[in-house]
Write an enzyme that holds these catalytic residues in place. Structure first.
Site, PDB file in Angstrom:
ATOM      1  N   GLU A  27      61.518  11.325 177.495  1.00 24.30           N
ATOM      2  CA  GLU A  27      60.741  12.411 176.866  1.00 24.30           C
ATOM      3  C   GLU A  27      61.602  13.292 175.956  1.00 24.30           C
ATOM      4  O   GLU A  27      62.839  13.215 175.975  1.00 24.30           O
ATOM      5  CB  GLU A  27      60.062  13.264 177.937  1.00 24.30           C
ATOM      6  CG  GLU A  27      61.032  13.977 178.861  1.00 24.30           C
ATOM      7  CD  GLU A  27      60.511  15.331 179.343  1.00 24.30           C
ATOM      8  OE1 GLU A  27      60.042  16.134 178.510  1.00 24.30           O
ATOM      9  OE2 GLU A  27      60.600  15.587 180.565  1.00 24.30           O
ATOM     10  N   LYS A  89      55.727  22.144 171.801  1.00 18.28           N
ATOM     11  CA  LYS A  89      55.709  21.378 173.051  1.00 18.28           C
ATOM     12  C   LYS A  89      54.346  20.681 173.119  1.00 18.28           C
ATOM     13  O   LYS A  89      53.311  21.339 173.038  1.00 18.28           O
ATOM     14  CB  LYS A  89      55.902  22.369 174.195  1.00 18.28           C
ATOM     15  CG  LYS A  89      55.826  21.811 175.585  1.00 18.28           C
ATOM     16  CD  LYS A  89      56.142  22.910 176.599  1.00 18.28           C
ATOM     17  CE  LYS A  89      55.615  22.555 177.964  1.00 18.28           C
ATOM     18  NZ  LYS A  89      55.793  23.658 178.930  1.00 18.28           N
ATOM     19  N   SER A 143      50.040  21.828 185.798  1.00 18.05           N
ATOM     20  CA  SER A 143      50.515  21.067 184.643  1.00 18.05           C
ATOM     21  C   SER A 143      49.613  19.874 184.344  1.00 18.05           C
ATOM     22  O   SER A 143      49.185  19.157 185.266  1.00 18.05           O
ATOM     23  CB  SER A 143      51.936  20.567 184.905  1.00 18.05           C
ATOM     24  OG  SER A 143      52.329  19.710 183.856  1.00 18.05           O
ATOM     25  N   ALA A 144      49.386  19.651 183.059  1.00 19.77           N
ATOM     26  CA  ALA A 144      48.627  18.464 182.640  1.00 19.77           C
ATOM     27  C   ALA A 144      49.401  17.173 182.957  1.00 19.77           C
ATOM     28  O   ALA A 144      48.834  16.082 182.874  1.00 19.77           O
ATOM     29  CB  ALA A 144      48.302  18.538 181.152  1.00 19.77           C
ATOM     30  N   ASP A 145      50.661  17.296 183.363  1.00 19.27           N
ATOM     31  CA  ASP A 145      51.393  16.099 183.824  1.00 19.27           C
ATOM     32  C   ASP A 145      50.667  15.463 185.009  1.00 19.27           C
ATOM     33  O   ASP A 145      50.662  14.233 185.158  1.00 19.27           O
ATOM     34  CB  ASP A 145      52.814  16.459 184.296  1.00 19.27           C
ATOM     35  CG  ASP A 145      53.729  16.901 183.165  1.00 19.27           C
ATOM     36  OD1 ASP A 145      53.338  16.819 181.986  1.00 19.27           O
ATOM     37  OD2 ASP A 145      54.862  17.347 183.489  1.00 19.27           O
ATOM     38  N   LYS A 162      60.637  21.100 190.577  1.00 25.46           N
ATOM     39  CA  LYS A 162      61.401  22.301 190.910  1.00 25.46           C
ATOM     40  C   LYS A 162      60.622  23.205 191.842  1.00 25.46           C
ATOM     41  O   LYS A 162      59.402  23.297 191.723  1.00 25.46           O
ATOM     42  CB  LYS A 162      61.639  23.111 189.650  1.00 25.46           C
ATOM     43  CG  LYS A 162      62.613  22.497 188.743  1.00 25.46           C
ATOM     44  CD  LYS A 162      63.159  23.597 187.845  1.00 25.46           C
ATOM     45  CE  LYS A 162      64.209  22.998 186.974  1.00 25.46           C
ATOM     46  NZ  LYS A 162      63.614  22.090 186.006  1.00 25.46           N
TER      47      LYS A 162
HETATM   48  N1  PSU Z   1      60.618  20.431 184.395  1.00 24.20           N
HETATM   49  C1  PSU Z   1      61.938  20.441 184.139  1.00 24.20           C
HETATM   50  N2  PSU Z   1      62.392  20.332 182.869  1.00 24.20           N
HETATM   51  C2  PSU Z   1      61.534  20.198 181.831  1.00 24.20           C
HETATM   52  C3  PSU Z   1      60.135  20.172 182.117  1.00 24.20           C
HETATM   53  C4  PSU Z   1      59.728  20.280 183.399  1.00 24.20           C
HETATM   54  O1  PSU Z   1      62.704  20.540 185.072  1.00 24.20           O
HETATM   55  O2  PSU Z   1      61.990  20.106 180.668  1.00 24.20           O
HETATM   56  C5  PSU Z   1      59.182  19.951 180.990  1.00 24.20           C
HETATM   57  C6  PSU Z   1      58.662  18.508 181.015  1.00 24.20           C
HETATM   58  O3  PSU Z   1      58.521  18.052 179.691  1.00 24.20           O
HETATM   59  C7  PSU Z   1      57.315  18.643 181.678  1.00 24.20           C
HETATM   60  C8  PSU Z   1      56.877  19.988 181.144  1.00 24.20           C
HETATM   61  O4  PSU Z   1      56.413  17.623 181.338  1.00 24.20           O
HETATM   62  O5  PSU Z   1      58.048  20.783 181.163  1.00 24.20           O
HETATM   63  C9  PSU Z   1      55.776  20.600 181.963  1.00 24.20           C
HETATM   64  O6  PSU Z   1      55.320  21.734 181.327  1.00 24.20           O
HETATM   65  P1  PSU Z   1      53.936  22.402 181.771  1.00 24.20           P
HETATM   66  O7  PSU Z   1      54.209  22.939 183.146  1.00 24.20           O
HETATM   67  O8  PSU Z   1      53.689  23.482 180.751  1.00 24.20           O
HETATM   68  O9  PSU Z   1      52.918  21.313 181.760  1.00 24.20           O
HETATM   69 MN    MN Z   2      50.973  25.344 182.649  1.00 20.82          MN
END
Ligand code: PSU
Ligand code: MN
Length: 310
Positions: A27, A89, A143-145, A162
């Site tokens: 990524e 992002k 997260s959308a992940d 984390k």
């Molecule tokens: N966690 C980390 N380092 C990162 C991210 C998450 O320890 O760089 C990044 C990844 O790209 C992850 C994104 O997909 O943050 C998630 O962001 P959000 O919570 O806004 O979906």
């Molecule tokens: Mn979020």
């Protein structure tokens, strides 16, 4: 095989996919938003080398000028790393907007999974996945992940998530969405900077071959969607839980006081944790990503072997 009409695949990645040789997707949010310059660029290049050292081809993914790129050049990695947070992002929601605007975007786990799947790459290595944020039951900051893992068939090797996140809620959400979370040589969900979280996964594999078998079985059963392979940070780089938990609590309090929310929250917390731990968190972060890249390369090779035997 390659149905990614909109994408640009590097020649090396195209050839490897055509020959059923192992490829590992990587990524770019981690480059532009997750680590400071210049360690972000150095790490991205080292991670690619780690994949090559295991005999696989790296495919770092981002959007440049509106085009999804699968296999960035070293110059493109340098460009993203220098521009840092000026680059958007890009998660699922953002992808069509960035493509339509012919803009640049650093892809999150979700964004990268989408493009990897379009390109036909089934294995992806990162640091940590996004999850349910603490207080997510009220803020809906999930997260959308996680929804991407539910729908897109890519196996993601990470060091867990984390503990800035609510890890028990994150596991519950993944269970509801039917996403297997497999501990690699561990029974517990790793907590990114530390090897354990106290949360039992009930699902463990000892070898890359076993992981490949589980991935292949899931998809052969017609169960589309991702798999999380949770690979703990190597012992010698894991941080003291008290130190890291204090840093996380301070960073969270600062974010709340400053009203940081939405897509800015994760990058804000990462940068603060690095400063509070005097860089120790960054060293651990770099080492765990390298460790994940090596495992992903081996899983990708094992999966290519299984496909070859079909
Ligand atoms: N966690 C980390 N380092 C990162 C991210 C998450 O320890 O760089 C990044 C990844 O790209 C992850 C994104 O997909 O943050 C998630 O962001 P959000 O919570 O806004 O979906
Ligand atoms: Mn979020």
């Amino acid at each position: 095989m390659n149905t990614c009409e909109f994408c640009r695949l590097s020649d090396e990645v195209s050839r490897a996919l055509a020959d059923n040789r192992p490829v590992v997707a990587l990524e770019s949010t981690i480059i532009a938003h997750g680590m400071p310059y210049p360690q972000n660029i150095e790490t991205a290049l080292q991670v690619e080398q780690a994949v090559r050292d295991q005999g696989a081809v790296p495919a770092t993914i981002a959007v440049l000028g509106g085009k999804p790129i699968v296999g960035l050049t070293a110059e493109e990695i340098d460009y993203l790393g220098r521009r840092g947070r000026q680059v958007s992002k890009v998660s699922r929601r953002d992808l069509p907007l960035i493509v339509a605007a012919r803009a640049d975007g650093a892809t999150t786990v979700a964004g990268t999974m989408i493009i990897a799947a379009l390109a036909g790459i089934p294995v992806f290595a990162t640091g940590g996945i996004g999850g349910v944020h603490r207080g997510g039951e009220k803020t809906f900051d999930i997260s959308a992940d996680l929804t991407e893992l539910a729908r897109t068939s890519v196996a993601v090797v990470c060091a867990g998530a984390k503990s800035v996140l609510d890890l028990p809620l994150t596991l519950e959400y993944l269970e509801t969405q039917g996403v297997p979370v497999i501990g690699y040589q561990t029974d517990e969900l790793p907590a990114f900077y530390t090897r354990s979280s106290g949360l039992n996964l009930g699902c463990r594999a000892e070898t890359p071959e076993q992981l490949a078998e589980i991935i292949a079985c899931k998809w052969r059963l017609g169960l589309s969607g991702g798999i999380v392979i949770a690979n703990p940070v190597p012992e010698q780089y894991s941080l003291d839980p008290d130190l890291i938990n204090r840093a996380i609590d301070s960073a969270l309090a600062e974010a709340a006081a400053a009203g940081v929310a939405g897509k800015e929250l994760t990058p804000f917390l990462l940068a603060r944790i690095k400063d509070i731990t005097a860089g120790q968190s960054l060293t651990a972060n770099i080492q765990l990503v390298l460790n994940n890249a090596r495992l992903a390369a081996r899983v990708s090779a094992a999966l290519a072997d299984l496909d070859g035997r079909k």
